[in-house]
Motif scaffolding. Structure first.
Motif, PDB file in Angstrom:
ATOM      1  N   SER A 192       0.860  -1.232   0.151  1.00 21.19           N
ATOM      2  CA  SER A 192       0.155  -0.081  -0.007  1.00 21.19           C
ATOM      3  C   SER A 192       0.778   1.173   0.043  1.00 21.19           C
ATOM      4  CB  SER A 192      -0.735   0.014   1.241  1.00 21.19           C
ATOM      5  OG  SER A 192      -1.831  -1.112   1.291  1.00 21.19           O
ATOM      6  N   PHE A 193       1.850   1.125   0.756  1.00 23.85           N
ATOM      7  CA  PHE A 193       3.049   2.332   0.761  1.00 23.85           C
ATOM      8  C   PHE A 193       3.590   2.378  -0.599  1.00 23.85           C
ATOM      9  CE2 PHE A 193       7.322   3.502   0.922  1.00 23.85           C
ATOM     10  CZ  PHE A 193       7.320   4.827   1.619  1.00 23.85           C
ATOM     11  N   TRP A 194       4.078   1.534  -1.118  1.00 20.57           N
ATOM     12  CA  TRP A 194       4.687   1.558  -2.501  1.00 20.57           C
ATOM     13  C   TRP A 194       3.537   2.197  -3.613  1.00 20.57           C
ATOM     14  CZ3 TRP A 194       8.778   2.092  -5.005  1.00 20.57           C
ATOM     15  CH2 TRP A 194       8.792   1.799  -6.560  1.00 20.57           C
ATOM     16  N   LEU A 195       2.366   1.474  -3.522  1.00 18.49           N
ATOM     17  CA  LEU A 195       1.337   2.127  -4.490  1.00 18.49           C
ATOM     18  C   LEU A 195       0.897   3.363  -4.223  1.00 18.49           C
ATOM     19  CD1 LEU A 195      -1.006   1.055  -6.550  1.00 18.49           C
ATOM     20  CD2 LEU A 195      -2.439   0.682  -4.595  1.00 18.49           C
ATOM     21  N   LEU A 196       0.736   3.862  -3.042  1.00 19.41           N
ATOM     22  CA  LEU A 196       0.308   5.429  -2.714  1.00 19.41           C
ATOM     23  C   LEU A 196       1.543   6.225  -3.122  1.00 19.41           C
ATOM     24  CD1 LEU A 196      -1.970   7.194  -1.387  1.00 19.41           C
ATOM     25  CD2 LEU A 196      -0.488   6.818   0.701  1.00 19.41           C
ATOM     26  N   THR A 197       2.883   5.780  -2.961  1.00 19.80           N
ATOM     27  CA  THR A 197       4.020   6.716  -3.511  1.00 19.80           C
ATOM     28  C   THR A 197       3.889   6.908  -4.700  1.00 19.80           C
ATOM     29  OG1 THR A 197       5.122   5.809  -1.313  1.00 19.80           O
ATOM     30  CG2 THR A 197       6.400   6.864  -3.267  1.00 19.80           C
ATOM     31  N   LEU A 198       3.690   5.828  -5.598  1.00 21.30           N
ATOM     32  CA  LEU A 198       3.785   5.784  -7.153  1.00 21.30           C
ATOM     33  C   LEU A 198       2.719   6.860  -7.681  1.00 21.30           C
ATOM     34  CD1 LEU A 198       6.296   4.242  -6.769  1.00 21.30           C
ATOM     35  CD2 LEU A 198       5.560   3.024  -9.014  1.00 21.30           C
ATOM     36  N   LEU A 199       1.485   6.465  -6.962  1.00 19.37           N
ATOM     37  CA  LEU A 199       0.480   7.290  -7.433  1.00 19.37           C
ATOM     38  C   LEU A 199       0.431   8.686  -7.293  1.00 19.37           C
ATOM     39  CD1 LEU A 199      -2.617   4.889  -6.481  1.00 19.37           C
ATOM     40  CD2 LEU A 199      -1.692   5.461  -8.924  1.00 19.37           C
ATOM     41  N   THR A 200       0.904   9.130  -5.990  1.00 19.00           N
ATOM     42  CA  THR A 200       1.107  10.277  -5.659  1.00 19.00           C
ATOM     43  C   THR A 200       2.208  11.097  -6.481  1.00 19.00           C
ATOM     44  OG1 THR A 200       0.502  10.072  -3.390  1.00 19.00           O
ATOM     45  CG2 THR A 200       1.621  12.054  -3.760  1.00 19.00           C
ATOM     46  N   ILE A 201       3.238  10.592  -6.798  1.00 17.41           N
ATOM     47  CA  ILE A 201       4.280  11.107  -7.655  1.00 17.41           C
ATOM     48  C   ILE A 201       3.723  11.309  -9.012  1.00 17.41           C
ATOM     49  CG2 ILE A 201       6.474  10.535  -8.826  1.00 17.41           C
ATOM     50  CD1 ILE A 201       7.264   8.885  -6.339  1.00 17.41           C
ATOM     51  N   PHE A 202       3.046  10.258  -9.599  1.00 19.41           N
ATOM     52  CA  PHE A 202       2.440  10.271 -10.822  1.00 19.41           C
ATOM     53  C   PHE A 202       1.470  11.351 -10.935  1.00 19.41           C
ATOM     54  CE2 PHE A 202      -0.988   8.755 -13.939  1.00 19.41           C
ATOM     55  CZ  PHE A 202       0.064   8.834 -15.008  1.00 19.41           C
ATOM     56  N   GLN A 203       0.445  11.843 -10.122  1.00 19.50           N
ATOM     57  CA  GLN A 203      -0.614  12.789 -10.158  1.00 19.50           C
ATOM     58  C   GLN A 203       0.436  14.023 -10.043  1.00 19.50           C
ATOM     59  OE1 GLN A 203      -3.344  11.594 -10.884  1.00 19.50           O
ATOM     60  NE2 GLN A 203      -4.595  11.863  -9.184  1.00 19.50           N
ATOM     61  N   ARG A 204       1.323  14.267  -9.245  1.00 21.36           N
ATOM     62  CA  ARG A 204       1.895  15.417  -9.221  1.00 21.36           C
ATOM     63  C   ARG A 204       2.759  15.821 -10.414  1.00 21.36           C
ATOM     64  NH1 ARG A 204       2.841  17.902  -4.478  1.00 21.36           N
ATOM     65  NH2 ARG A 204       4.719  19.013  -4.988  1.00 21.36           N
ATOM     66  N   TYR A 205       3.269  14.699 -11.323  1.00 18.97           N
ATOM     67  CA  TYR A 205       3.936  15.023 -12.426  1.00 18.97           C
ATOM     68  C   TYR A 205       2.543  15.311 -13.468  1.00 18.97           C
ATOM     69  CZ  TYR A 205       5.625  13.481 -16.939  1.00 18.97           C
ATOM     70  OH  TYR A 205       5.967  13.446 -18.472  1.00 18.97           O
ATOM     71  N   ARG A 206       1.590  14.650 -13.521  1.00 22.82           N
ATOM     72  CA  ARG A 206       0.556  14.995 -14.433  1.00 22.82           C
ATOM     73  C   ARG A 206       0.023  16.334 -14.377  1.00 22.82           C
ATOM     74  NH1 ARG A 206      -3.365  10.515 -16.458  1.00 22.82           N
ATOM     75  NH2 ARG A 206      -3.687  12.158 -18.127  1.00 22.82           N
ATOM     76  N   LYS A 207      -0.098  16.703 -13.156  1.00 22.09           N
ATOM     77  CA  LYS A 207      -0.628  18.343 -12.889  1.00 22.09           C
ATOM     78  C   LYS A 207       0.687  19.233 -13.377  1.00 22.09           C
ATOM     79  CE  LYS A 207      -3.412  17.689  -8.711  1.00 22.09           C
ATOM     80  NZ  LYS A 207      -3.525  17.763  -7.178  1.00 22.09           N
ATOM     81  N   LYS A 208       1.796  18.938 -13.241  1.00 25.05           N
ATOM     82  CA  LYS A 208       2.605  19.921 -13.731  1.00 25.05           C
ATOM     83  C   LYS A 208       2.810  19.920 -15.160  1.00 25.05           C
ATOM     84  CE  LYS A 208       6.236  19.570  -9.794  1.00 25.05           C
ATOM     85  NZ  LYS A 208       7.411  19.255  -9.536  1.00 25.05           N
ATOM     86  N   GLU A 209       2.570  18.809 -16.035  1.00 26.83           N
ATOM     87  CA  GLU A 209       2.584  18.575 -17.133  1.00 26.83           C
ATOM     88  C   GLU A 209       1.298  19.624 -17.775  1.00 26.83           C
ATOM     89  OE1 GLU A 209       4.715  17.150 -19.615  1.00 26.83           O
ATOM     90  OE2 GLU A 209       6.026  17.426 -17.905  1.00 26.83           O
ATOM     91  N   LYS A 210       0.348  19.023 -17.128  1.00 26.42           N
ATOM     92  CA  LYS A 210      -0.965  19.835 -17.460  1.00 26.42           C
ATOM     93  C   LYS A 210      -0.984  21.364 -17.329  1.00 26.42           C
ATOM     94  CE  LYS A 210      -5.975  19.620 -16.751  1.00 26.42           C
ATOM     95  NZ  LYS A 210      -7.135  19.258 -16.074  1.00 26.42           N
ATOM     96  N   LYS A 211      -0.142  21.878 -16.309  1.00 25.39           N
ATOM     97  CA  LYS A 211       0.126  23.143 -16.033  1.00 25.39           C
ATOM     98  C   LYS A 211       0.916  23.896 -17.315  1.00 25.39           C
ATOM     99  CE  LYS A 211       1.465  26.586 -12.400  1.00 25.39           C
ATOM    100  NZ  LYS A 211       1.765  26.615 -11.139  1.00 25.39           N
ATOM    101  N   LYS A 212       1.868  22.976 -17.635  1.00 25.65           N
ATOM    102  CA  LYS A 212       3.040  23.500 -18.610  1.00 25.65           C
ATOM    103  C   LYS A 212       2.339  23.779 -19.815  1.00 25.65           C
ATOM    104  CE  LYS A 212       7.276  21.822 -16.601  1.00 25.65           C
ATOM    105  NZ  LYS A 212       8.397  20.611 -16.959  1.00 25.65           N
ATOM    106  N   SER A 213       1.179  22.758 -20.216  1.00 24.80           N
ATOM    107  CA  SER A 213       0.561  22.606 -21.428  1.00 24.80           C
ATOM    108  C   SER A 213      -0.318  24.119 -21.564  1.00 24.80           C
ATOM    109  CB  SER A 213      -0.295  21.326 -21.502  1.00 24.80           C
ATOM    110  OG  SER A 213      -1.059  21.450 -22.797  1.00 24.80           O
ATOM    111  N   THR A 214      -1.055  24.147 -20.239  1.00 23.45           N
ATOM    112  CA  THR A 214      -1.896  25.313 -20.402  1.00 23.45           C
ATOM    113  C   THR A 214      -1.187  26.782 -20.481  1.00 23.45           C
ATOM    114  OG1 THR A 214      -3.447  24.003 -18.673  1.00 23.45           O
ATOM    115  CG2 THR A 214      -3.543  26.332 -18.979  1.00 23.45           C
ATOM    116  N   GLN A 215      -0.220  26.970 -19.938  1.00 19.25           N
ATOM    117  CA  GLN A 215       0.557  28.118 -19.886  1.00 19.25           C
ATOM    118  C   GLN A 215       1.184  28.387 -21.331  1.00 19.25           C
ATOM    119  OE1 GLN A 215       3.772  27.265 -17.387  1.00 19.25           O
ATOM    120  NE2 GLN A 215       2.633  28.378 -15.608  1.00 19.25           N
TER     121      GLN A 215
END
Length: 219
Positions: A192-215
């Motif tokens: 659960s720790f491993w799963l949650l860690t990767l999901l959180t990293i992935f979500q933060r990465y996608r938010k940054k990518e989306k923000k860059k794309s919007t800009q």
């Protein structure tokens, strides 16, 4: 203005990891011996031919080959329908990382399996590989389907199915006598720790990518 780091968001990660460390320490010191023995004996009281067949089935689908087949089929459907390569990569990272982590932990701790069991298993006992694989596989299935499931009813059914599969696979290992309860607990916590860690990293990465794309689009 610089945003403050959301320290409260770290609480689930810290709790999962700390509880895993406590469980592992207790196993190494033998503190779980009586607890494990009682649960194995309690599970043995429920042995019937029909239930043994059911538990053997759930144990089988939690093994490496069936998990790989289920993963490939699910990923194939997800990719063909949504054409999202990032989801496939995330799924692979979660699964491969979980397997690697399990091997490292087993070879480090080297806990022997219970002496009596209904089926033959090899390798060390702690933490349970079947349980870790189940958490990773059905945890990812829940996450990916959640993204593409708009209705509350469908999400409830999906979560119920995923959690039920994890519980049945985990319990089957105790019922069949190939794992101690503490093996299952340790597997759930670290996976659960491993799963949650990767999901959180992935979500933060996608938010940054989306923000860059919007800009870029607004420039």
């Amino acid at each position: 203005m610089k945003k403050k780091f959301p320290y409260k968001a770290l609480i689930p990660f810290i709790l999962l990891f700390v509880f895993f460390l406590i469980t592992t320490y207790s196993v190494l010191k033998g503190y779980t011996r009586e607890f494990d023995r009682l649960l194995l004996e309690s599970a043995a009281d429920f042995h019937t031919d029909l239930l043994t067949k059911m538990m053997t089935f759930f144990s089988f689908i939690g093994a490496t080959k069936p998990v790989v087949v289920i993963s490939i089929l699910f990923l194939g459907v997800i990719y063909l329908k949504y054409r999202n390569l990032q989801d496939v990569i995330l799924f692979a990272l979660v699964s491969l990382g979980s397997v690697t982590l399990n091997v490292v932990l087993k070879m480090t701790i080297k806990r022997e399996r219970p002496e009596s069991s209904l089926i033959v298993e090899s390798g060390y006992s702690y933490p349970s590989a079947h349980t870790m694989a189940a958490v990773s596989l059905y945890g990812m299935i829940i996450y990916l389907l959640w993204k593409h499931t708009p209705t509350v009813k469908a999400r409830i059914i999906m979560i119920t199915f995923g959690v039920s599969m994890i519980l049945m696979i985990a319990f089957s290992r105790i019922y069949l006598g190939v794992h101690y309860a503490s093996d299952i607990i340790g597997g759930v916590l670290i996976s659960s720790f491993w799963l949650l860690t990767l999901l959180t990293i992935f979500q933060r990465y996608r938010k940054k990518e989306k923000k860059k794309s919007t800009q870029k689009d607004t420039c």
